[in-house]
Write a protein that holds these residues in place. Sequence first.
Motif, PDB file in Angstrom:
ATOM      1  N   LEU A 199     -51.290 -29.653  39.810  1.00 17.38           N
ATOM      2  CA  LEU A 199     -49.994 -28.745  40.580  1.00 17.38           C
ATOM      3  C   LEU A 199     -48.945 -28.585  39.622  1.00 17.38           C
ATOM      4  N   HIS A 200     -48.636 -29.723  38.401  1.00 17.95           N
ATOM      5  CA  HIS A 200     -47.794 -29.612  37.640  1.00 17.95           C
ATOM      6  C   HIS A 200     -47.486 -28.360  36.596  1.00 17.95           C
ATOM      7  N   ASN A 201     -49.483 -28.015  36.011  1.00 20.15           N
ATOM      8  CA  ASN A 201     -49.908 -26.809  35.234  1.00 20.15           C
ATOM      9  C   ASN A 201     -49.377 -25.144  36.192  1.00 20.15           C
ATOM     10  N   SER A 202     -50.101 -25.347  37.961  1.00 19.13           N
ATOM     11  CA  SER A 202     -49.495 -24.093  38.338  1.00 19.13           C
ATOM     12  C   SER A 202     -47.913 -23.960  38.363  1.00 19.13           C
ATOM     13  N   VAL A 203     -47.309 -24.547  38.205  1.00 19.25           N
ATOM     14  CA  VAL A 203     -45.447 -25.089  38.060  1.00 19.25           C
ATOM     15  C   VAL A 203     -45.568 -23.515  36.745  1.00 19.25           C
ATOM     16  N   LEU A 204     -45.534 -24.433  35.608  1.00 19.81           N
ATOM     17  CA  LEU A 204     -45.706 -24.074  34.314  1.00 19.81           C
ATOM     18  C   LEU A 204     -46.059 -23.010  34.156  1.00 19.81           C
ATOM     19  N   CYS A 205     -47.164 -22.457  34.390  1.00 17.28           N
ATOM     20  CA  CYS A 205     -48.070 -21.035  34.953  1.00 17.28           C
ATOM     21  C   CYS A 205     -47.766 -20.176  35.842  1.00 17.28           C
ATOM     22  N   ASP A 206     -46.807 -20.800  36.554  1.00 16.64           N
ATOM     23  CA  ASP A 206     -47.102 -19.680  37.571  1.00 16.64           C
ATOM     24  C   ASP A 206     -47.626 -19.263  38.227  1.00 16.64           C
ATOM     25  N   ALA A 210     -52.686 -20.447  46.326  1.00 11.56           N
ATOM     26  CA  ALA A 210     -53.759 -20.468  47.478  1.00 11.56           C
ATOM     27  C   ALA A 210     -55.148 -19.761  46.698  1.00 11.56           C
ATOM     28  N   SER A 211     -54.281 -18.588  44.886  1.00  8.28           N
ATOM     29  CA  SER A 211     -55.721 -17.683  44.561  1.00  8.28           C
ATOM     30  C   SER A 211     -55.364 -18.472  43.074  1.00  8.28           C
ATOM     31  N   LEU A 212     -56.038 -19.580  42.129  1.00  6.25           N
ATOM     32  CA  LEU A 212     -55.918 -20.224  41.205  1.00  6.25           C
ATOM     33  C   LEU A 212     -57.814 -19.405  40.743  1.00  6.25           C
ATOM     34  N   LYS A 213     -57.560 -18.731  39.768  1.00  9.76           N
ATOM     35  CA  LYS A 213     -58.793 -18.252  38.716  1.00  9.76           C
ATOM     36  C   LYS A 213     -59.525 -19.858  37.592  1.00  9.76           C
ATOM     37  N   GLU A 214     -60.412 -19.640  38.214  1.00 13.17           N
ATOM     38  CA  GLU A 214     -61.824 -21.038  37.459  1.00 13.17           C
ATOM     39  C   GLU A 214     -61.227 -21.093  35.898  1.00 13.17           C
ATOM     40  N   ASP A 215     -61.162 -20.031  35.457  1.00 10.60           N
ATOM     41  CA  ASP A 215     -61.379 -20.038  33.827  1.00 10.60           C
ATOM     42  C   ASP A 215     -60.467 -20.205  33.407  1.00 10.60           C
ATOM     43  N   GLU A 216     -58.724 -20.010  33.838  1.00 11.66           N
ATOM     44  CA  GLU A 216     -57.985 -20.430  33.683  1.00 11.66           C
ATOM     45  C   GLU A 216     -57.576 -22.141  33.686  1.00 11.66           C
ATOM     46  N   CYS A 234     -62.214 -31.260  40.293  1.00 13.21           N
ATOM     47  CA  CYS A 234     -61.509 -31.455  40.878  1.00 13.21           C
ATOM     48  C   CYS A 234     -61.150 -30.338  42.404  1.00 13.21           C
ATOM     49  N   LEU A 235     -61.361 -29.212  41.877  1.00 10.52           N
ATOM     50  CA  LEU A 235     -61.254 -27.944  42.514  1.00 10.52           C
ATOM     51  C   LEU A 235     -62.318 -27.901  44.019  1.00 10.52           C
ATOM     52  N   GLU A 236     -63.438 -28.260  43.349  1.00 10.92           N
ATOM     53  CA  GLU A 236     -64.297 -28.690  44.599  1.00 10.92           C
ATOM     54  C   GLU A 236     -64.294 -29.564  45.360  1.00 10.92           C
ATOM     55  N   THR A 237     -62.914 -30.642  45.123  1.00 13.96           N
ATOM     56  CA  THR A 237     -62.503 -31.980  46.057  1.00 13.96           C
ATOM     57  C   THR A 237     -61.583 -31.077  46.568  1.00 13.96           C
ATOM     58  N   TYR A 238     -60.311 -30.765  45.721  1.00 15.07           N
ATOM     59  CA  TYR A 238     -59.617 -30.484  47.003  1.00 15.07           C
ATOM     60  C   TYR A 238     -59.081 -28.925  47.145  1.00 15.07           C
ATOM     61  N   GLY A 239     -60.245 -27.747  46.506  1.00 15.56           N
ATOM     62  CA  GLY A 239     -60.370 -26.540  47.215  1.00 15.56           C
ATOM     63  C   GLY A 239     -61.212 -25.872  47.915  1.00 15.56           C
ATOM     64  N   PHE A 240     -61.422 -24.657  48.469  1.00 13.68           N
ATOM     65  CA  PHE A 240     -62.023 -23.690  48.878  1.00 13.68           C
ATOM     66  C   PHE A 240     -62.622 -22.653  47.854  1.00 13.68           C
ATOM     67  N   LYS A 241     -63.744 -22.439  47.376  1.00 13.76           N
ATOM     68  CA  LYS A 241     -64.065 -21.173  46.326  1.00 13.76           C
ATOM     69  C   LYS A 241     -63.646 -20.252  47.253  1.00 13.76           C
ATOM     70  N   TRP A 250     -60.382 -19.806  43.207  1.00 15.14           N
ATOM     71  CA  TRP A 250     -60.678 -20.972  44.124  1.00 15.14           C
ATOM     72  C   TRP A 250     -58.953 -21.365  44.963  1.00 15.14           C
ATOM     73  N   GLY A 251     -59.229 -21.544  45.947  1.00 14.61           N
ATOM     74  CA  GLY A 251     -58.030 -21.644  46.494  1.00 14.61           C
ATOM     75  C   GLY A 251     -57.427 -23.595  47.515  1.00 14.61           C
ATOM     76  N   LEU A 252     -56.482 -23.962  46.510  1.00 14.79           N
ATOM     77  CA  LEU A 252     -55.984 -25.307  47.196  1.00 14.79           C
ATOM     78  C   LEU A 252     -56.214 -25.515  48.936  1.00 14.79           C
TER      79      LEU A 252
END
Length: 379
Positions: A199-206, A210-216, A234-241, A250-252
């Motif tokens: 979540l912290h990185n999502s803020v830093l990297c903008d 709802a649309s998280l690129k897996e590789d990044e 972590c993506l599998e536990t709190y998100g969906f592909k 992925w989306g959280l």
Amino acid sequence: MAGGAEAVLSLEPNSAIRICYHSDFGSHDEILLLEVDDKLLPDILQQRTSVRGLQDEDAVLCTPSATYALKFVGNSNSVFLIPPANATNDETSHSNLSIIAPVIKIAPGNMELVHVAPKLDKLKTLLAKNPYRPEEEEQGDEDYNLQSGLYRWEDLTNIVQASDEELKGELQALSAVEIGGYWRLVEEKAMGQILTLLLHNSVLCDWSLASLKEDEVVATLVADGFSRTLALHCLETYGFKENRADECVWGLDPKKVCVYFARQVLGDGKKKMENFMDEWARRIPTGMVASLEMLEGEVLMEKVGIETWIRVFSASSLPSTPAERFAALFQERQKWERKDLNPYIRNLRVPGMSLEGLLIKYTRRTQPKADVEPVFSAR
């Protein structure tokens, strides 16, 4: 002349055949008759079944997708077992040329299969004894993973009385992950750290949650010191592909994320509702909206005077067998309204019995007036 099972199978209606003792006649305890439903016959014949259970447990038979209890049923009539003519070397002599079928065993009964719920509580107990901690990666000790208390897939299939499909489903429900060939639960603190960092990185990297690129996402978490396996977990536990042709996205899941932070807020014990809601709202990520409906089956709310208190009480911590589940619920509360009870029993699965049937069997329903919600207590 002698005739085996073929002679019996070829008998015409209203005809008879002579039988005799086979030269190998005996108790033959290693031979058991198994009565099988037609729909299970393909799995049996194609060897897609296995018998599971430890020595101190009643054995179950598992197909790829279901679990069956093995029940011995005695026969009131004599059941003769006659082997095929070419199956054994029967040296029994016969004084005439009539067909005689040699009986090798008289079966006292047969095994029946009864569809039952899998016994999955043991899986949770086994994996919870030794949760995975990120420090294990830092040790770099190959022998660390070989300690007792770690289980490979083949170990679990030997120990847990459940079909492969049911076992995989429960591993997913428990958020277990395969690390180094062993199935593990990841320490809750560590999972929280990874989620918080994501979540912290999502803020830093903008990033959009709802649309998280897996590789990044994975590359960033790996750079922060976590393994690729834990980052994906972590993506599998709190998100969906979301499957896209060009990349993996992925989306959280807002509910899963909000439930995690609700549990953190209540980690020190029960809180007044207004205090809980204020702190919960401050912790959840920007853009997510928390609602109490998300917490069904995760918390209990109680009225104390004019105030409402809230505390953690998770359905995932309860036994999976109906009798033990209802006992735990009525130990927590002597009386339950249906709306409060539903989240804690809706995942109960008993083959051949509906949820209403379970309520009739394990609870007593009282409703003083037609316009009053019914209340359920222990039977």
